[in-house]
Scaffold this motif. Structure first.
Motif, PDB file in Angstrom:
ATOM      1  N   LEU A  13    -123.244 -33.144 -43.252  1.00  0.00           N
ATOM      2  CA  LEU A  13    -123.995 -32.969 -41.904  1.00  0.00           C
ATOM      3  C   LEU A  13    -123.385 -34.068 -40.807  1.00  0.00           C
ATOM      4  N   THR A  14    -122.605 -33.233 -39.972  1.00  0.00           N
ATOM      5  CA  THR A  14    -121.731 -34.331 -38.848  1.00  0.00           C
ATOM      6  C   THR A  14    -122.672 -34.895 -37.987  1.00  0.00           C
ATOM      7  N   GLN A  15    -122.355 -35.962 -37.245  1.00  0.00           N
ATOM      8  CA  GLN A  15    -123.137 -36.635 -36.250  1.00  0.00           C
ATOM      9  C   GLN A  15    -123.621 -35.791 -34.952  1.00  0.00           C
ATOM     10  N   GLY A  16    -122.495 -35.064 -34.763  1.00  0.00           N
ATOM     11  CA  GLY A  16    -122.732 -34.077 -33.805  1.00  0.00           C
ATOM     12  C   GLY A  16    -123.899 -33.002 -33.997  1.00  0.00           C
ATOM     13  N   GLU A  17    -124.026 -32.672 -35.071  1.00  0.00           N
ATOM     14  CA  GLU A  17    -124.802 -31.503 -35.488  1.00  0.00           C
ATOM     15  C   GLU A  17    -126.275 -32.304 -35.788  1.00  0.00           C
ATOM     16  N   ILE A  18    -126.327 -33.446 -36.050  1.00  0.00           N
ATOM     17  CA  ILE A  18    -127.676 -34.296 -36.285  1.00  0.00           C
ATOM     18  C   ILE A  18    -128.039 -34.509 -34.982  1.00  0.00           C
ATOM     19  N   GLN A  19    -127.209 -34.947 -33.981  1.00  0.00           N
ATOM     20  CA  GLN A  19    -127.634 -35.205 -32.580  1.00  0.00           C
ATOM     21  C   GLN A  19    -128.023 -33.990 -31.864  1.00  0.00           C
ATOM     22  N   ALA A  20    -127.600 -32.838 -32.308  1.00  0.00           N
ATOM     23  CA  ALA A  20    -127.915 -31.520 -31.522  1.00  0.00           C
ATOM     24  C   ALA A  20    -129.400 -31.284 -31.896  1.00  0.00           C
ATOM     25  N   ILE A  21    -129.853 -31.590 -32.918  1.00  0.00           N
ATOM     26  CA  ILE A  21    -131.218 -31.056 -33.603  1.00  0.00           C
ATOM     27  C   ILE A  21    -132.235 -32.279 -33.189  1.00  0.00           C
ATOM     28  N   GLY A  22    -131.788 -33.422 -32.746  1.00  0.00           N
ATOM     29  CA  GLY A  22    -132.467 -34.450 -32.335  1.00  0.00           C
ATOM     30  C   GLY A  22    -133.205 -35.264 -33.674  1.00  0.00           C
ATOM     31  N   ALA A  23    -132.370 -35.212 -34.531  1.00  0.00           N
ATOM     32  CA  ALA A  23    -132.872 -35.711 -35.896  1.00  0.00           C
ATOM     33  C   ALA A  23    -132.734 -37.188 -36.002  1.00  0.00           C
TER      34      ALA A  23
END
Length: 325
Positions: free
Chosen positions: A229-239
């Motif tokens: 799970l990349t940082q961009g993906e994590i930030q996109a879902i607000g996790a």
């Protein structure tokens, strides 16, 4: 247990006597704090205060809101200068948060249950048979004949419940249930704590789980499930950190899977690897190859480099451990 310095192992009785003799306590927790490090540290702090000692918990800048209730009234004031420094559930000095770095090499006692503890403290109370450090703090309280205290029980129960997945993991022993039963007998509202840690999920957590299963890759005839799970993906879902906690336990539930590896990006070319295994593969030994450690079925490590390369390296190590080379 591999020691990196001369450390003195203590028994429960010796630890109790050490605590009686000393004062001015500061208790440290580890980076990315979980229920055991915070719960056991809070319970230990309350035990020391019952003994008439001055005791505080060191602030941990990585503490998330889920655990903050355990710090209530226990956070050390800025001007506090300790006489005795303790560490709870900290297997290695490298796991101390930035706010505790000044105490490296100055820790008087570590209370732990990790077989991978590096022996960095002057003294250590370690029992790898315990599912959580909270069990050791509970045993100390019984030995010292501490009377019933709900706030103390809150810390102990949080520690043992979270480190056993609400008493589902293989590390759960009869003594673990005894510690929990003691807390219930004192009148602790265990249902409320279970609701916080095991029943309530944020929308971001649901999104994180969806993303995890979308990213899963299987190898070794389905025995290994791995995801990045990349940082961009994590930030996109607000996790946040709480939303990503213990994600690796989920793919381990898939039939036939013996090892689950989840990499989450924490910075540029920096990743946290969480590993969960069955009893036939030592997660701690696997993570130790990358400078990490933990328990036989649950461990972690930090990796640096390109995400795909990091995932490939740790997956290859898992394949080798399972005989797929």
């Amino acid at each position: 247990m591999t020691m990196t310095k001369t450390t003195t192992p203590l028994t429960l009785n010796e630890t109790a006597e050490f605590l009686r003799q000393r004062d001015g306590f500061l208790i440290l927790t580890h980076r990315r704090p979980d229920g055991d490090t915070v719960g056991s540290a809070a319970a230990l702090c309350r035990l020391l205060r019952w003994l008439g000692k001055t005791a505080w918990m060191q602030d941990n800048e990585e503490l998330t809101e889920k655990y903050r209730f355990l710090y209530d009234g226990l956070l050390a004031p800025a001007e506090f200068q300790p006489e005795t420094v303790l560490a709870a559930d900290v297997a290695d000095e490298n796991l101390l948060p930035q706010s505790a770095q000044s105490w490296r090499g100055k820790i008087d006692l570590c209370v732990d249950h990790h077989p991978s503890n590096t022996g960095y403290a002057d003294r250590i109370l370690l029992d790898a048979r315990c599912a959580a450090v909270g069990e050791l703090i509970w045993q100390l309280a019984l030995l010292l004949e501490m009377p019933a205290d709900l706030a103390f029980c809150q810390g102990v129960y949080t520690a043992v419940a979270t480190d056993t997945g609400c008493f589902r993991y293989a590390n759960t022993a009869a003594q673990t249930h005894r510690a929990a039963a003691y807390c219930m007998e004192q009148g602790l509202d265990c249902e409320a704590i279970n609701q916080i840690f095991f029943e309530t999920k944020t929308r971001a957590r649901f999104q994180a789980e969806r993303l995890l299963f979308e990213r899963l890759r299987f190898s070794a005839e389905g025995k290994i499930a791995a995801a990045l799970l990349t940082q961009g993906e994590i930030q996109a879902i607000g996790a946040g950190p709480d939303d990503l906690d213990n994600l690796a336990a989920l793919p381990r539930q898939i039939e036939g899977t013996r090892c689950a590896v989840v990499l989450t990006q924490t910075g540029e070319n920096q990743f946290k690897a969480s590993v969960r295994t069955d009893g036939g593969l030592d997660a701690s030994a696997l993570c130790a190859r990358f400078g990490g450690g933990g328990h036989s079925r649950a461990a972690g490590c930090a990796l640096e480099g390109a995400g795909e390369d990091c995932l490939a390296h740790i997956t290859a190590a898992a394949q080798e451990a399972l005989g797929y080379v």
